[in-house]
Design a protein around this motif. Structure first.
Motif, PDB file in Angstrom:
ATOM      1  N   TYR A 282       0.835  -1.202   0.000  1.00  0.00           N
ATOM      2  CA  TYR A 282       0.000   0.000   0.000  1.00  0.00           C
ATOM      3  C   TYR A 282       0.868   1.249   0.000  1.00  0.00           C
ATOM      4  CZ  TYR A 282      -3.960  -2.961   1.189  1.00  0.00           C
ATOM      5  OH  TYR A 282      -4.925  -3.917   1.180  1.00  0.00           O
ATOM      6  N   LYS A 283       0.296   2.326  -0.518  1.00  0.00           N
ATOM      7  CA  LYS A 283       0.975   3.618  -0.544  1.00  0.00           C
ATOM      8  C   LYS A 283      -0.083   4.697  -0.319  1.00  0.00           C
ATOM      9  CE  LYS A 283       2.551   5.650  -4.560  1.00  0.00           C
ATOM     10  NZ  LYS A 283       3.470   5.852  -5.690  1.00  0.00           N
ATOM     11  N   VAL A 284       0.267   5.729   0.440  1.00  0.00           N
ATOM     12  CA  VAL A 284      -0.662   6.825   0.729  1.00  0.00           C
ATOM     13  C   VAL A 284      -0.134   8.090   0.069  1.00  0.00           C
ATOM     14  CG1 VAL A 284      -1.673   8.249   2.548  1.00  0.00           C
ATOM     15  CG2 VAL A 284      -1.386   5.793   2.899  1.00  0.00           C
ATOM     16  N   GLU A 285      -1.001   8.763  -0.679  1.00  0.00           N
ATOM     17  CA  GLU A 285      -0.679  10.039  -1.334  1.00  0.00           C
ATOM     18  C   GLU A 285      -1.585  11.108  -0.726  1.00  0.00           C
ATOM     19  OE1 GLU A 285       1.337  10.906  -4.051  1.00  0.00           O
ATOM     20  OE2 GLU A 285       2.189   8.910  -4.252  1.00  0.00           O
TER      21      GLU A 285
ATOM     22  N   PHE B 130      -8.463  31.461  10.661  1.00  0.00           N
ATOM     23  CA  PHE B 130      -9.878  31.496  10.291  1.00  0.00           C
ATOM     24  C   PHE B 130     -10.250  30.569   9.141  1.00  0.00           C
ATOM     25  CE2 PHE B 130      -8.860  35.778  11.921  1.00  0.00           C
ATOM     26  CZ  PHE B 130      -9.674  35.757  13.040  1.00  0.00           C
ATOM     27  N   TRP B 131      -9.289  30.100   8.374  1.00  0.00           N
ATOM     28  CA  TRP B 131      -9.581  29.391   7.139  1.00  0.00           C
ATOM     29  C   TRP B 131      -9.461  27.885   7.312  1.00  0.00           C
ATOM     30  CZ3 TRP B 131      -6.273  33.599   7.441  1.00  0.00           C
ATOM     31  CH2 TRP B 131      -6.762  34.770   6.869  1.00  0.00           C
ATOM     32  N   THR B 132     -10.116  27.178   6.420  1.00  0.00           N
ATOM     33  CA  THR B 132      -9.933  25.729   6.314  1.00  0.00           C
ATOM     34  C   THR B 132      -9.611  25.417   4.864  1.00  0.00           C
ATOM     35  OG1 THR B 132     -12.274  25.301   5.881  1.00  0.00           O
ATOM     36  CG2 THR B 132     -11.563  25.186   8.169  1.00  0.00           C
ATOM     37  N   ARG B 133      -8.910  24.330   4.645  1.00  0.00           N
ATOM     38  CA  ARG B 133      -8.645  23.895   3.280  1.00  0.00           C
ATOM     39  C   ARG B 133      -8.776  22.389   3.209  1.00  0.00           C
ATOM     40  NH1 ARG B 133      -2.265  25.024   2.068  1.00  0.00           N
ATOM     41  NH2 ARG B 133      -1.417  23.688   3.669  1.00  0.00           N
ATOM     42  N   GLU B 134      -9.114  21.925   2.023  1.00  0.00           N
ATOM     43  CA  GLU B 134      -9.369  20.505   1.822  1.00  0.00           C
ATOM     44  C   GLU B 134      -8.097  19.764   1.442  1.00  0.00           C
ATOM     45  OE1 GLU B 134     -12.458  20.368  -1.118  1.00  0.00           O
ATOM     46  OE2 GLU B 134     -13.997  20.443   0.405  1.00  0.00           O
ATOM     47  N   THR B 135      -8.041  18.533   1.892  1.00  0.00           N
ATOM     48  CA  THR B 135      -6.948  17.638   1.568  1.00  0.00           C
ATOM     49  C   THR B 135      -7.554  16.317   1.127  1.00  0.00           C
ATOM     50  OG1 THR B 135      -5.526  18.641   3.230  1.00  0.00           O
ATOM     51  CG2 THR B 135      -4.928  16.450   2.499  1.00  0.00           C
ATOM     52  N   VAL B 136      -7.040  15.763   0.035  1.00  0.00           N
ATOM     53  CA  VAL B 136      -7.474  14.446  -0.424  1.00  0.00           C
ATOM     54  C   VAL B 136      -6.402  13.449  -0.016  1.00  0.00           C
ATOM     55  CG1 VAL B 136      -8.034  13.024  -2.413  1.00  0.00           C
ATOM     56  CG2 VAL B 136      -8.720  15.401  -2.382  1.00  0.00           C
ATOM     57  N   ILE B 137      -6.802  12.411   0.687  1.00  0.00           N
ATOM     58  CA  ILE B 137      -5.892  11.349   1.092  1.00  0.00           C
ATOM     59  C   ILE B 137      -6.244  10.119   0.274  1.00  0.00           C
ATOM     60  CG2 ILE B 137      -5.065   9.934   3.000  1.00  0.00           C
ATOM     61  CD1 ILE B 137      -5.999  12.224   4.859  1.00  0.00           C
ATOM     62  N   LEU B 138      -5.314   9.695  -0.576  1.00  0.00           N
ATOM     63  CA  LEU B 138      -5.516   8.553  -1.457  1.00  0.00           C
ATOM     64  C   LEU B 138      -4.745   7.355  -0.916  1.00  0.00           C
ATOM     65  CD1 LEU B 138      -4.749  10.376  -4.799  1.00  0.00           C
ATOM     66  CD2 LEU B 138      -7.000   9.759  -3.974  1.00  0.00           C
ATOM     67  N   THR B 139      -5.397   6.208  -0.859  1.00  0.00           N
ATOM     68  CA  THR B 139      -4.716   4.965  -0.525  1.00  0.00           C
ATOM     69  C   THR B 139      -4.643   4.142  -1.795  1.00  0.00           C
ATOM     70  OG1 THR B 139      -5.628   5.036   1.699  1.00  0.00           O
ATOM     71  CG2 THR B 139      -4.739   2.934   0.964  1.00  0.00           C
TER      72      THR B 139
ATOM     73  N   GLN C 241      -3.284   0.841  -7.919  1.00  0.00           N
ATOM     74  CA  GLN C 241      -4.722   1.054  -8.082  1.00  0.00           C
ATOM     75  C   GLN C 241      -5.238   1.804  -6.859  1.00  0.00           C
ATOM     76  OE1 GLN C 241      -6.558  -2.768  -8.444  1.00  0.00           O
ATOM     77  NE2 GLN C 241      -5.982  -3.009 -10.575  1.00  0.00           N
ATOM     78  N   MET C 242      -6.210   2.691  -7.089  1.00  0.00           N
ATOM     79  CA  MET C 242      -6.782   3.426  -5.967  1.00  0.00           C
ATOM     80  C   MET C 242      -7.711   2.496  -5.195  1.00  0.00           C
ATOM     81  SD  MET C 242      -8.677   7.099  -5.695  1.00  0.00           S
ATOM     82  CE  MET C 242     -10.185   6.614  -6.462  1.00  0.00           C
ATOM     83  N   VAL C 243      -7.465   2.379  -3.896  1.00  0.00           N
ATOM     84  CA  VAL C 243      -8.251   1.510  -3.026  1.00  0.00           C
ATOM     85  C   VAL C 243      -9.279   2.318  -2.255  1.00  0.00           C
ATOM     86  CG1 VAL C 243      -8.117  -0.099  -1.083  1.00  0.00           C
ATOM     87  CG2 VAL C 243      -6.305  -0.071  -2.788  1.00  0.00           C
ATOM     88  N   PHE C 244      -8.881   3.492  -1.778  1.00  0.00           N
ATOM     89  CA  PHE C 244      -9.743   4.285  -0.898  1.00  0.00           C
ATOM     90  C   PHE C 244      -9.365   5.756  -1.017  1.00  0.00           C
ATOM     91  CE2 PHE C 244     -11.110   5.777   3.348  1.00  0.00           C
ATOM     92  CZ  PHE C 244     -12.402   5.326   3.325  1.00  0.00           C
ATOM     93  N   GLN C 245     -10.363   6.625  -0.848  1.00  0.00           N
ATOM     94  CA  GLN C 245     -10.132   8.072  -0.921  1.00  0.00           C
ATOM     95  C   GLN C 245     -10.938   8.758   0.159  1.00  0.00           C
ATOM     96  OE1 GLN C 245     -10.945   9.819  -4.757  1.00  0.00           O
ATOM     97  NE2 GLN C 245     -11.730  11.665  -3.807  1.00  0.00           N
ATOM     98  N   VAL C 246     -10.306   9.718   0.832  1.00  0.00           N
ATOM     99  CA  VAL C 246     -10.972  10.503   1.879  1.00  0.00           C
ATOM    100  C   VAL C 246     -10.691  11.970   1.607  1.00  0.00           C
ATOM    101  CG1 VAL C 246     -11.033  11.033   4.340  1.00  0.00           C
ATOM    102  CG2 VAL C 246     -10.702   8.701   3.605  1.00  0.00           C
ATOM    103  N   ILE C 247     -11.709  12.811   1.740  1.00  0.00           N
ATOM    104  CA  ILE C 247     -11.518  14.258   1.651  1.00  0.00           C
ATOM    105  C   ILE C 247     -11.661  14.807   3.066  1.00  0.00           C
ATOM    106  CG2 ILE C 247     -12.380  16.421   0.722  1.00  0.00           C
ATOM    107  CD1 ILE C 247     -13.338  14.876  -1.713  1.00  0.00           C
ATOM    108  N   GLU C 248     -10.604  15.475   3.518  1.00  0.00           N
ATOM    109  CA  GLU C 248     -10.540  15.965   4.882  1.00  0.00           C
ATOM    110  C   GLU C 248     -10.436  17.488   4.875  1.00  0.00           C
ATOM    111  OE1 GLU C 248      -6.716  15.475   7.054  1.00  0.00           O
ATOM    112  OE2 GLU C 248      -7.945  14.186   8.332  1.00  0.00           O
TER     113      GLU C 248
END
Length: 69
Positions: free
Chosen positions: A5-8, A57-66, A43-50
């Motif tokens: 497995y690898k996480v991006e 004051f700000w937030t930003r999105e991060t995509v974590i790909l497994t 191959q992409m196994v799982f994806q989470v948007i955090e």
């Protein structure tokens, strides 16, 4: 079953978040990372948007790909 497995992590830009309050996820960068990994047999196994806090004051999105192979 995958043997390896690898996480991006892909995060939206900080400048757009500061100047505009929000910016979109960098789709081209996300696409190029996925295409590069696919050419190596991953191959992409799982994806989470955090949503993470950015400075005060700000937030930003991060995509974590497994990825797996």
């Amino acid at each position: 079953m995958y043997k390896e497995y690898k996480v991006e992590i892909v995060t939206e830009g900080g400048c757009g978040t500061l100047l505009l309050g929000s910016s979109g996820l960098p789709i081209k960068r996300l696409e190029s990372r996925l295409n590069e990994a696919a050419s190596e047999g991953w191959q992409m196994v799982f994806q989470v948007i955090e949503q993470k806090r950015f400075w005060l004051f700000w937030t930003r999105e991060t995509v974590i790909l497994t990825l797996g192979r």
